[in-house]
Design a protein around this motif. Sequence first.
Motif, PDB file in Angstrom:
ATOM      1  N   VAL A 239       1.049  -1.106   0.225  1.00  0.00           N
ATOM      2  CA  VAL A 239       0.048  -0.149   0.099  1.00  0.00           C
ATOM      3  C   VAL A 239       0.469   1.579  -0.122  1.00  0.00           C
ATOM      4  N   ASN A 240       0.595   2.083  -1.403  1.00  0.00           N
ATOM      5  CA  ASN A 240       1.481   3.232  -0.420  1.00  0.00           C
ATOM      6  C   ASN A 240       0.378   4.490  -1.147  1.00  0.00           C
ATOM      7  N   TYR A 241       1.017   5.697   0.220  1.00  0.00           N
ATOM      8  CA  TYR A 241      -0.268   6.132  -0.172  1.00  0.00           C
ATOM      9  C   TYR A 241       0.670   7.906   0.043  1.00  0.00           C
ATOM     10  N   ARG A 242       0.081   8.989  -0.610  1.00  0.00           N
ATOM     11  CA  ARG A 242       0.692  10.324  -1.029  1.00  0.00           C
ATOM     12  C   ARG A 242      -0.428  11.043  -0.933  1.00  0.00           C
ATOM     13  N   PRO A 243      -0.356  12.737  -0.473  1.00  0.00           N
ATOM     14  CA  PRO A 243       1.131  13.180  -0.077  1.00  0.00           C
ATOM     15  C   PRO A 243       1.738  12.769   1.296  1.00  0.00           C
ATOM     16  N   LEU A 244       3.352  12.908   1.076  1.00  0.00           N
ATOM     17  CA  LEU A 244       4.680  12.573   2.463  1.00  0.00           C
ATOM     18  C   LEU A 244       3.309  13.239   3.465  1.00  0.00           C
ATOM     19  N   SER A 245       2.814  14.612   3.999  1.00  0.00           N
ATOM     20  CA  SER A 245       2.107  15.484   4.779  1.00  0.00           C
ATOM     21  C   SER A 245       1.141  14.713   5.214  1.00  0.00           C
ATOM     22  N   SER A 246       0.196  14.226   3.996  1.00  0.00           N
ATOM     23  CA  SER A 246      -0.835  13.469   4.565  1.00  0.00           C
ATOM     24  C   SER A 246      -0.863  11.905   5.266  1.00  0.00           C
ATOM     25  N   VAL A 247       0.722  11.387   5.046  1.00  0.00           N
ATOM     26  CA  VAL A 247       0.521  10.334   4.881  1.00  0.00           C
ATOM     27  C   VAL A 247       1.494  10.157   6.727  1.00  0.00           C
ATOM     28  N   MET A 248       2.307  11.152   6.975  1.00  0.00           N
ATOM     29  CA  MET A 248       2.827  10.690   8.140  1.00  0.00           C
ATOM     30  C   MET A 248       1.264  11.752   9.312  1.00  0.00           C
ATOM     31  N   PHE A 249       1.160  12.405   8.905  1.00  0.00           N
ATOM     32  CA  PHE A 249      -0.482  12.122   9.981  1.00  0.00           C
ATOM     33  C   PHE A 249      -1.172  11.885   9.832  1.00  0.00           C
ATOM     34  N   PHE A 250      -1.298  10.508   8.895  1.00  0.00           N
ATOM     35  CA  PHE A 250      -2.472   9.625   9.173  1.00  0.00           C
ATOM     36  C   PHE A 250      -1.748   8.060  10.108  1.00  0.00           C
ATOM     37  N   SER A 251      -0.520   8.345   9.300  1.00  0.00           N
ATOM     38  CA  SER A 251       0.383   7.376  10.353  1.00  0.00           C
ATOM     39  C   SER A 251      -0.019   7.506  11.520  1.00  0.00           C
ATOM     40  N   ARG A 252       1.043   9.077  12.344  1.00  0.00           N
ATOM     41  CA  ARG A 252       0.081   8.688  13.424  1.00  0.00           C
ATOM     42  C   ARG A 252      -1.040   8.856  13.953  1.00  0.00           C
ATOM     43  N   LEU A 253      -1.723   9.072  13.459  1.00  0.00           N
ATOM     44  CA  LEU A 253      -3.522   9.034  13.760  1.00  0.00           C
ATOM     45  C   LEU A 253      -3.557   7.223  14.399  1.00  0.00           C
ATOM     46  N   LEU A 254      -3.072   6.537  13.322  1.00  0.00           N
ATOM     47  CA  LEU A 254      -2.569   4.949  13.468  1.00  0.00           C
ATOM     48  C   LEU A 254      -1.737   4.131  14.239  1.00  0.00           C
ATOM     49  N   HIS A 255      -0.917   5.174  15.037  1.00  0.00           N
ATOM     50  CA  HIS A 255      -0.446   4.329  16.275  1.00  0.00           C
ATOM     51  C   HIS A 255      -1.223   5.140  17.138  1.00  0.00           C
ATOM     52  N   GLU A 256      -2.038   6.389  17.242  1.00  0.00           N
ATOM     53  CA  GLU A 256      -2.180   6.033  18.492  1.00  0.00           C
ATOM     54  C   GLU A 256      -4.258   5.342  18.318  1.00  0.00           C
ATOM     55  N   LYS A 257      -4.370   5.108  17.871  1.00  0.00           N
ATOM     56  CA  LYS A 257      -5.648   4.342  17.102  1.00  0.00           C
ATOM     57  C   LYS A 257      -5.012   2.418  17.329  1.00  0.00           C
ATOM     58  N   PHE A 258      -3.674   2.134  17.110  1.00  0.00           N
ATOM     59  CA  PHE A 258      -3.842   0.792  17.877  1.00  0.00           C
ATOM     60  C   PHE A 258      -2.743   1.210  19.473  1.00  0.00           C
ATOM     61  N   ALA A 259      -2.900   1.862  20.148  1.00  0.00           N
ATOM     62  CA  ALA A 259      -1.794   2.289  21.353  1.00  0.00           C
ATOM     63  C   ALA A 259      -2.157   1.328  22.087  1.00  0.00           C
ATOM     64  N   GLY A 260      -1.264   0.514  22.752  1.00  0.00           N
ATOM     65  CA  GLY A 260      -1.235  -0.931  23.060  1.00  0.00           C
ATOM     66  C   GLY A 260      -1.641  -1.899  22.589  1.00  0.00           C
ATOM     67  N   THR A 261      -1.783  -1.903  21.166  1.00  0.00           N
ATOM     68  CA  THR A 261      -1.585  -2.634  20.276  1.00  0.00           C
ATOM     69  C   THR A 261      -0.470  -3.503  19.452  1.00  0.00           C
ATOM     70  N   PRO A 262      -0.005  -4.489  19.668  1.00  0.00           N
ATOM     71  CA  PRO A 262       1.771  -4.957  18.622  1.00  0.00           C
ATOM     72  C   PRO A 262       1.707  -4.375  17.824  1.00  0.00           C
ATOM     73  N   TYR A 263       0.092  -3.413  17.141  1.00  0.00           N
ATOM     74  CA  TYR A 263       0.182  -2.759  15.532  1.00  0.00           C
ATOM     75  C   TYR A 263       1.044  -1.283  15.850  1.00  0.00           C
ATOM     76  N   ALA A 264       0.908  -0.976  16.907  1.00  0.00           N
ATOM     77  CA  ALA A 264       1.373   0.702  17.077  1.00  0.00           C
ATOM     78  C   ALA A 264       2.738   0.962  16.715  1.00  0.00           C
ATOM     79  N   GLU A 265       3.385  -0.390  17.128  1.00  0.00           N
ATOM     80  CA  GLU A 265       4.895  -0.133  16.109  1.00  0.00           C
ATOM     81  C   GLU A 265       4.711  -0.313  14.915  1.00  0.00           C
ATOM     82  N   HIS A 266       4.444  -0.458  13.930  1.00  0.00           N
ATOM     83  CA  HIS A 266       4.496  -0.079  12.496  1.00  0.00           C
ATOM     84  C   HIS A 266       4.887   1.346  12.552  1.00  0.00           C
ATOM     85  N   TYR A 267       3.562   2.440  13.150  1.00  0.00           N
ATOM     86  CA  TYR A 267       3.610   3.844  13.075  1.00  0.00           C
ATOM     87  C   TYR A 267       4.562   4.885  13.893  1.00  0.00           C
ATOM     88  N   LEU A 268       4.545   6.077  13.176  1.00  0.00           N
ATOM     89  CA  LEU A 268       4.899   6.864  13.900  1.00  0.00           C
ATOM     90  C   LEU A 268       4.808   7.433  15.011  1.00  0.00           C
TER      91      LEU A 268
END
Length: 129
Positions: A97-126
């Motif tokens: 899966v390739n996302y664009r633009p970079l600014s949105s990719v970084m923003f989305f990755s941080r949101l997903l880190h928050e969403k998956f906090a406390g799970t093994p998936y969080a480590e894959h995101y910013l």
Amino acid sequence: MTNIPSKDYRPEWVDKLADDVTLEGSILDGVVQGRDAVLAVIGGARELYDRQDFDLVGPWGDSSFIEDYTADVQGKPLGAVHLLTFNDDGQVQHIVVNYRPLSSVMFFSRLLHEKFAGTPYAEHYLAEE
């Protein structure tokens, strides 16, 4: 190829994931592996979309499938291309899966880190800046 302007699109390939399917992409650090993990990560990402419009969906070559879409996440534009590769049994073996633009990719990755906090998936995101 098919144009599908629908947030309710449910791809057939979701029911054809190999048990050891892998997922990687521009939003992830590392590789997510396993059917349940891939379903959790993809489902979690889709939950954050305010809108999702598919431009291109369909077979790509002999053993691949492609999806190209745009989405909005909290007002930020996000484009994505998914390329899925099937194994000899017709199951999805690998997803890129390739996302664009970079600014949105970084923003989305941080949101997903928050969403998956406390799970093994969080480590894959910013984490937070």
